[in-house]
Scaffold this motif. Structure first.
Motif, PDB file in Angstrom:
ATOM      1  N   VAL A 188      92.503  64.477 -33.913  1.00 22.27           N
ATOM      2  CA  VAL A 188      92.857  64.162 -32.527  1.00 22.27           C
ATOM      3  C   VAL A 188      92.062  62.942 -32.090  1.00 22.27           C
ATOM      4  CG1 VAL A 188      92.985  65.039 -30.168  1.00 22.27           C
ATOM      5  CG2 VAL A 188      93.225  66.612 -32.096  1.00 22.27           C
ATOM      6  N   GLY A 189      92.761  61.894 -31.645  1.00 21.89           N
ATOM      7  CA  GLY A 189      92.024  60.689 -31.305  1.00 21.89           C
ATOM      8  C   GLY A 189      92.713  59.771 -30.321  1.00 21.89           C
ATOM      9  N   TYR A 190      92.154  58.548 -30.259  1.00 19.28           N
ATOM     10  CA  TYR A 190      92.616  57.504 -29.341  1.00 19.28           C
ATOM     11  C   TYR A 190      93.644  56.619 -30.043  1.00 19.28           C
ATOM     12  CZ  TYR A 190      92.548  53.035 -26.837  1.00 19.28           C
ATOM     13  OH  TYR A 190      92.919  51.889 -26.193  1.00 19.28           O
ATOM     14  N   HIS A 191      94.724  56.312 -29.328  1.00 18.85           N
ATOM     15  CA  HIS A 191      95.809  55.499 -29.864  1.00 18.85           C
ATOM     16  C   HIS A 191      95.579  54.032 -29.486  1.00 18.85           C
ATOM     17  CE1 HIS A 191      99.361  55.484 -32.080  1.00 18.85           C
ATOM     18  NE2 HIS A 191     100.196  56.092 -31.280  1.00 18.85           N
ATOM     19  N   ILE A 192      95.264  53.215 -30.480  1.00 17.85           N
ATOM     20  CA  ILE A 192      95.047  51.791 -30.249  1.00 17.85           C
ATOM     21  C   ILE A 192      96.353  51.124 -29.824  1.00 17.85           C
ATOM     22  CG2 ILE A 192      94.771  49.657 -31.606  1.00 17.85           C
ATOM     23  CD1 ILE A 192      92.271  50.709 -32.766  1.00 17.85           C
ATOM     24  N   LEU A 193      96.246  49.973 -29.171  1.00 16.04           N
ATOM     25  CA  LEU A 193      97.401  49.219 -28.706  1.00 16.04           C
ATOM     26  C   LEU A 193      98.436  49.058 -29.813  1.00 16.04           C
ATOM     27  CD1 LEU A 193      98.616  47.535 -26.358  1.00 16.04           C
ATOM     28  CD2 LEU A 193      97.455  45.543 -27.337  1.00 16.04           C
ATOM     29  N   LEU A 194      99.680  49.471 -29.523  1.00 12.85           N
ATOM     30  CA  LEU A 194     100.820  49.408 -30.443  1.00 12.85           C
ATOM     31  C   LEU A 194     100.637  50.267 -31.692  1.00 12.85           C
ATOM     32  CD1 LEU A 194     101.707  45.591 -30.299  1.00 12.85           C
ATOM     33  CD2 LEU A 194     102.849  47.468 -29.127  1.00 12.85           C
ATOM     34  N   GLY A 195      99.648  51.155 -31.673  1.00 10.36           N
ATOM     35  CA  GLY A 195      99.420  52.028 -32.823  1.00 10.36           C
ATOM     36  C   GLY A 195      99.001  51.276 -34.074  1.00 10.36           C
ATOM     37  N   LEU A 196      98.293  50.166 -33.905  1.00  3.89           N
ATOM     38  CA  LEU A 196      97.924  49.322 -35.036  1.00  3.89           C
ATOM     39  C   LEU A 196      96.916  49.973 -35.973  1.00  3.89           C
ATOM     40  CD1 LEU A 196      97.627  45.888 -33.187  1.00  3.89           C
ATOM     41  CD2 LEU A 196      99.497  46.679 -34.638  1.00  3.89           C
ATOM     42  N   GLU A 197      96.278  51.048 -35.519  1.00  2.00           N
ATOM     43  CA  GLU A 197      95.273  51.699 -36.361  1.00  2.00           C
ATOM     44  C   GLU A 197      95.877  52.651 -37.379  1.00  2.00           C
ATOM     45  OE1 GLU A 197      96.278  54.970 -33.609  1.00  2.00           O
ATOM     46  OE2 GLU A 197      96.179  52.792 -33.464  1.00  2.00           O
ATOM     47  N   LEU A 198      97.173  52.884 -37.303  1.00  2.00           N
ATOM     48  CA  LEU A 198      97.793  53.948 -38.094  1.00  2.00           C
ATOM     49  C   LEU A 198      97.721  53.725 -39.601  1.00  2.00           C
ATOM     50  CD1 LEU A 198     100.888  54.789 -35.872  1.00  2.00           C
ATOM     51  CD2 LEU A 198      99.073  56.349 -36.537  1.00  2.00           C
ATOM     52  N   PHE A 199      98.196  52.565 -40.068  1.00  2.00           N
ATOM     53  CA  PHE A 199      98.278  52.408 -41.519  1.00  2.00           C
ATOM     54  C   PHE A 199      96.909  52.412 -42.200  1.00  2.00           C
ATOM     55  CE2 PHE A 199      98.778  50.403 -45.608  1.00  2.00           C
ATOM     56  CZ  PHE A 199      99.907  51.038 -46.100  1.00  2.00           C
ATOM     57  N   PRO A 200      95.889  51.696 -41.677  1.00  2.00           N
ATOM     58  CA  PRO A 200      94.580  51.785 -42.324  1.00  2.00           C
ATOM     59  C   PRO A 200      94.041  53.211 -42.370  1.00  2.00           C
ATOM     60  CG  PRO A 200      94.636  49.912 -40.836  1.00  2.00           C
ATOM     61  CD  PRO A 200      95.883  50.687 -40.586  1.00  2.00           C
ATOM     62  N   LEU A 201      94.340  54.010 -41.335  1.00  2.00           N
ATOM     63  CA  LEU A 201      93.870  55.393 -41.303  1.00  2.00           C
ATOM     64  C   LEU A 201      94.557  56.218 -42.387  1.00  2.00           C
ATOM     65  CD1 LEU A 201      93.318  57.473 -38.080  1.00  2.00           C
ATOM     66  CD2 LEU A 201      94.407  58.489 -40.060  1.00  2.00           C
ATOM     67  N   VAL A 202      95.886  56.142 -42.433  1.00  2.00           N
ATOM     68  CA  VAL A 202      96.655  56.894 -43.437  1.00  2.00           C
ATOM     69  C   VAL A 202      96.267  56.446 -44.843  1.00  2.00           C
ATOM     70  CG1 VAL A 202      98.972  57.335 -44.338  1.00  2.00           C
ATOM     71  CG2 VAL A 202      98.581  57.318 -41.868  1.00  2.00           C
ATOM     72  N   ASP A 203      96.124  55.141 -45.031  1.00  2.00           N
ATOM     73  CA  ASP A 203      95.764  54.598 -46.334  1.00  2.00           C
ATOM     74  C   ASP A 203      94.364  55.052 -46.750  1.00  2.00           C
ATOM     75  OD1 ASP A 203      96.183  52.859 -48.627  1.00  2.00           O
ATOM     76  OD2 ASP A 203      94.696  51.545 -47.712  1.00  2.00           O
ATOM     77  N   GLY A 204      93.437  55.126 -45.787  1.00  2.00           N
ATOM     78  CA  GLY A 204      92.086  55.564 -46.096  1.00  2.00           C
ATOM     79  C   GLY A 204      92.040  56.996 -46.608  1.00  2.00           C
TER      80      GLY A 204
END
Length: 441
Positions: A188-204
């Protein structure tokens, strides 16, 4: 035909040379073509083909089956793109995916695979209706490599994302050692502008723990109205290939029951499409929407914060600015008139109108993630029975997310490799694959 055995990875000069050789090799066969198919037979076949095409076209409107059409942008034999658009307008239920860099032999080229397109368009399923949880087929090694290198390659390089987590004793460490490997887990977290944090998170999570994160996304991403006008296989399709599902209570229930690692943003589109000056501000609803659901399955809740949006772009025009422009105002209102709603609320936490903000790119900084100390709900019957207890836990999770972001915003000032220039120099000196360090913990 002449180019079917020519590898696309060859340099242009070698490809042209081999194509010329293939065409020259076909010349001796042309003289015997008339003997194989006489002129009268060829004219009769063409007339028959025209008649059959007219018959089929007159009945396209009656076809009720789902149809997936793949068209090419460099087809020198058939008008592939125009035909794809014609079929989409003629058939009742037709989806088109256009590949502008492909030729006539689309499925023989080294581009995206057919199975990837089928999964990205929601056509892979076990029944007449798609079930986003049971019908999900994890991405293959080839799909993951393509997504990392081709889809998000430059973004991964530009943001240089780095992940931290918190152990049971409260110690912060680099990597994801503090996040439980056994599900069910609710991130559960904070959604960065335009959801730009998604792919690095999933990839990590895939690289370090070999865990496929199932993200809960806005339902509009799965509707036909959100498809690009060009009909190209887009980032939205890749979001589906990588396991995203519409955010509903039913889907959260199913994922937790399967002991999945689920990604949830309570702030949703209100955070991902926030206004100027609202960076790193949470817009969570008053109701503890997910706490009781997590407790029902004994899921471990891991709050996390992510920062870095202000290091890659400058906000130019937000929702309020765009709504002051007459034509843009009408476009946004029309686009959102039939948008699927996520919450039945009013006020600040009501459903956010979807729009595309105007941003000015910066010289990229870095994305940072901090996963807080895991919160176990297994055996916590009091959360299910007492709404006040559930609300206290909800506020605790929200506070942990805010604390994580505050920690990262402060510590990133100490990172000698926050700039892409410093990270690039580090990789040039040591090794391209060497992970760039960050601030000291």
């Amino acid at each position: 035909m002449a180019s079917v055995n020519i590898e696309s990875s060859l340099p242009p000069g070698q490809r042209l040379e081999r194509l010329s050789g293939s065409l020259s090799g076909l010349l001796p066969y042309l003289s015997g073509f008339v003997d194989v198919i006489p002129k009268d037979s060829l004219l009769w076949k063409l007339k028959l083909l025209k008649s059959a095409a007219s018959y089929a076209n007159s009945r396209l409107h009656a076809v009720k089956a789902e149809v997936l059409v793949l068209s090419s942008g460099k087809d020198n034999i058939l008008p592939s793109r125009d035909e794809g658009q014609r079929l989409m307008n003629s058939l009742q239920d037709c989806v088109v995916r256009h590949f502008k860099g492909s030729g006539h032999t689309l499925l023989l080229e080294d581009e995206i695979g057919l199975m990837t397109v089928i999964k990205g368009t929601g056509k892979y399923r076990h029944s007449s209706r798609l079930d986003f949880t049971s019908d999900f087929l994890p991405p293959s090694t080839t799909e993951l490599k393509y997504a990392r290198d081709q889809v998000a390659g430059f973004f991964r390089f530009a943001t240089g994302s780095i992940l931290f987590s918190t152990l049971e004793d409260g110690k912060i460490v680099k990597g994801l050692a503090g996040v439980p490997s056994e599900g069910p887990v609710l991130l559960v977290g904070y959604h960065i502008l335009l959801g730009l944090e998604l792919f690095p998170l999933v990839d990590g999570f895939l690289r370090e723990k070999n865990i496929m994160i199932r993200g809960l996304a806005h339902p509009e991403l799965f509707s036909r109205t959100f498809e690009s006008s060009s009909s190209e296989f887009s980032l939205i399709d890749w979001v589906k290939v990588l396991g995203a599902v519409p955010v509903t209570a039913t889907n959260l229930f199913k994922l937790l029951s399967k002991k999945s690692h689920v990604l949830l943003y309570p702030g949703g589109s209100r955070e991902a499409l926030h206004y100027k000056g609202e960076e790193y501000k949470l817009f969570w609803p008053d109701q503890q929407e997910f706490v009781r659901m997590a407790a029902r399955f004994g899921a471990t809740i891991v709050p996390f914060g992510a920062v870095g949006e202000d290091d890659i772009a400058e906000y130019v025009l937000d929702y309020d600015d765009l709504m002051k422009i007459p034509m843009v105002n009408d476009y946004i209102k029309d686009a959102n008139r039939k948008t699927k709603k996520v919450r039945d609320e009013s006020g600040e936490f009501a459903n956010q109108d979807l729009f595309i903000p105007m941003l000015m790119p910066k010289i990229p900084g870095r994305f940072y993630y901090l996963f807080g100390k895991p919160i176990k709900t297994k055996g916590r019957e009091d959360i299910l029975k007492d709404k006040q207890v559930a609300n206290q836990l909800y506020l605790q999770i929200k506070s942990e997310v805010e604390h994580s972001m505050a920690f990262l915003l402060k510590k990133r000032q100490e990172d000698p490799y926050r700039s892409i220039v410093d990270r690039t120099l580090y990789k040039a000196i040591y090794a391209p694959s060497h992970e760039v360090p960050a601030f000291e913990l």
